[in-house]
Design a protein around this motif. Structure first.
Motif, PDB file in Angstrom:
ATOM      1  N   THR A  54      -4.044 -51.468   3.746  1.00  0.00           N
ATOM      2  CA  THR A  54      -2.956 -50.912   2.947  1.00  0.00           C
ATOM      3  C   THR A  54      -1.965 -52.005   2.562  1.00  0.00           C
ATOM      4  O   THR A  54      -1.547 -52.093   1.405  1.00  0.00           O
ATOM      5  CB  THR A  54      -2.236 -49.797   3.733  1.00  0.00           C
ATOM      6  N   SER A  85      -0.660 -44.166   4.870  1.00  0.00           N
ATOM      7  CA  SER A  85      -1.739 -44.797   5.645  1.00  0.00           C
ATOM      8  C   SER A  85      -1.394 -46.241   6.005  1.00  0.00           C
ATOM      9  O   SER A  85      -2.078 -47.173   5.590  1.00  0.00           O
ATOM     10  CB  SER A  85      -3.037 -44.760   4.827  1.00  0.00           C
ATOM     11  N   GLU A 143      -2.569 -47.136  -0.541  1.00  0.00           N
ATOM     12  CA  GLU A 143      -3.233 -46.221   0.392  1.00  0.00           C
ATOM     13  C   GLU A 143      -4.646 -46.686   0.720  1.00  0.00           C
ATOM     14  O   GLU A 143      -5.381 -47.136  -0.159  1.00  0.00           O
ATOM     15  CB  GLU A 143      -3.338 -44.811  -0.196  1.00  0.00           C
ATOM     16  N   HIS A 145      -7.315 -44.487   2.374  1.00  0.00           N
ATOM     17  CA  HIS A 145      -7.696 -43.177   2.908  1.00  0.00           C
ATOM     18  C   HIS A 145      -9.072 -43.180   3.574  1.00  0.00           C
ATOM     19  O   HIS A 145      -9.319 -42.432   4.517  1.00  0.00           O
ATOM     20  CB  HIS A 145      -7.758 -42.143   1.776  1.00  0.00           C
ATOM     21  N   GLY A 148     -10.150 -42.780   7.215  1.00  0.00           N
ATOM     22  CA  GLY A 148      -9.672 -41.650   7.994  1.00  0.00           C
ATOM     23  C   GLY A 148     -10.149 -40.301   7.490  1.00  0.00           C
ATOM     24  O   GLY A 148      -9.527 -39.277   7.775  1.00  0.00           O
ATOM     25  N   ASP A 164      -9.016 -45.236  -2.426  1.00  0.00           N
ATOM     26  CA  ASP A 164      -8.152 -46.320  -1.945  1.00  0.00           C
ATOM     27  C   ASP A 164      -7.641 -47.150  -3.114  1.00  0.00           C
ATOM     28  O   ASP A 164      -8.336 -47.305  -4.131  1.00  0.00           O
ATOM     29  CB  ASP A 164      -8.940 -47.238  -1.007  1.00  0.00           C
TER      30      ASP A 164
END
Length: 336
Positions: A54, A85, A143, A145, A148, A164
């Motif tokens: 990130t 994030s 971000e 992501h 996760g 992302d």
């Protein structure tokens, strides 16, 4: 009082493209199902082992924005970083950007407003500049992501949506108060916080020692949950309200809009708003088809891409609007 303007824009997305067909190999889904519900065709996901995080994606977008603003990194007075994030539970990524860009010891603020994070961050920067406190503020939305997400059939309703990436803007002082950011408008409704949520890790729900000692394969609290239909219904109402709030504040009308850049949550939401306001295709910019929902990064990525493609010009009325988890929502009214 000063005005503030966006003087430079930058974006970065990972090289790794994940198509809907790729997802069909991981879970029970298909291209038609995903496109019908979200409008998404593909997204970018950081590969395992990549150097992208990130913070580092934010730095890459920021370097481009600073260069385009025509300033030196040492001209940056303050950093605002929006994300859900972060690389670490704490500290937030704002200080990582300060370190990686080797900027002098300016302040760094992290904003945790999820999908509306960049709008909230812009509002912070706008008001700091308008009061004369700072001259150039670096605002980032980034971000990651993909690390996760529940990439099984159980999680397909959410995992197919997110991507992302990072976007950045340099917000600078403007002497002409008829230009730049005219106003920002922010709202929240916490009663619906658990309609779009990741519950863990969180100190309010579980003890860290319990988390460490357990290994429950059925624990879904670490994955995003979304009450999709409820979120959609609220989003289309709040988007409309906050756009109109901004227009009315500045004595403008829908016919004055040159470009609307909505948060890229779902193409169907953006299309609903476009129809409601009777806007032409060239008045609304969407790129969710290519990148999915990149949460706090979605507006700066889309804004940068629209500007790069020559779809935003000097004097245009540009509106940014977002709605998401919290619920939080907001808009930014800009005279470019």
């Amino acid at each position: 009082m000063y005005s503030s303007k966006i003087s430079g824009l930058g974006r970065y997305v990972p090289d790794n493209i994940v198509t809907n067909d790729d997802l069909s190999k991981m879970m029970d889904t298909n291209d038609a199902w995903i496109q019908e519900r979200t409008g998404i065709k593909e997204r970018r996901w950081v590969k395992r082992g990549s150097d992208d995080t990130t913070a580092t994606m934010g730095v890459k977008a920021a370097n481009i924005a600073i260069e385009r603003a025509g300033i030196n990194k040492d001209d940056i007075d303050f950093i605002v970083f929006a994300t859900l994030s972060p690389d670490y539970y704490f500290p937030g990524p704002g200080v990582q950007v300060q370190k990686e860009l080797d900027i002098k010891t300016v302040g760094a603020l992290d904003v945790r407003n999820q999908c509306s994070g960049f709008v909230y961050a812009l509002s912070v920067a706008d008001n700091y500049i308008k009061t004369g406190m700072y001259k150039h503020i670096l605002v980032i939305g980034s971000e990651l992501h993909s690390h996760g997400l529940d990439k099984t059939t159980r999680g397909r309703g959410v995992s197919v949506i997110f991507g992302d990436g990072a976007g950045a803007a340099v917000v600078s002082r403007e002497e002409d108060t008829s230009k730049g950011i005219l106003s920002t408008h922010l709202h929240s409704q916490g009663e619906f916080a658990e309609e779009l949520v990741v519950k863990a890790p969180g100190m309010g729900t579980r003890w860290v020692t319990d988390i460490i000692s357990e290994n429950d394969p059925n624990d879904e609290s670490y994955f995003p949950y979304m009450n999709g239909q409820f979120v959609f219904k609220n989003a289309v109402v709040r988007f409309s309200e906050v756009i109109m709030e901004g227009l009315e504040k500045n004595k403008l009308s829908v016919s004055d809009i040159n470009m609307l850049i909505p948060h890229q949550a779902n193409l169907r939401i953006a299309q609903f708003i476009q129809r409601k306001f009777k806007l032409e295709d060239d008045q609304v910019f969407n790129n969710i088809q290519k990148y999915g929902n990149t949460t706090a990064a979605s507006i700066p990525i889309a804004l940068t891409e629209a500007w790069e493609e020559g779809k935003i010009n000097k004097g245009d009325l540009v509106i940014l609007a977002a709605f998401g988890s919290g619920f939080t929502w907001g808009s930014v009214i800009i005279r470019w």
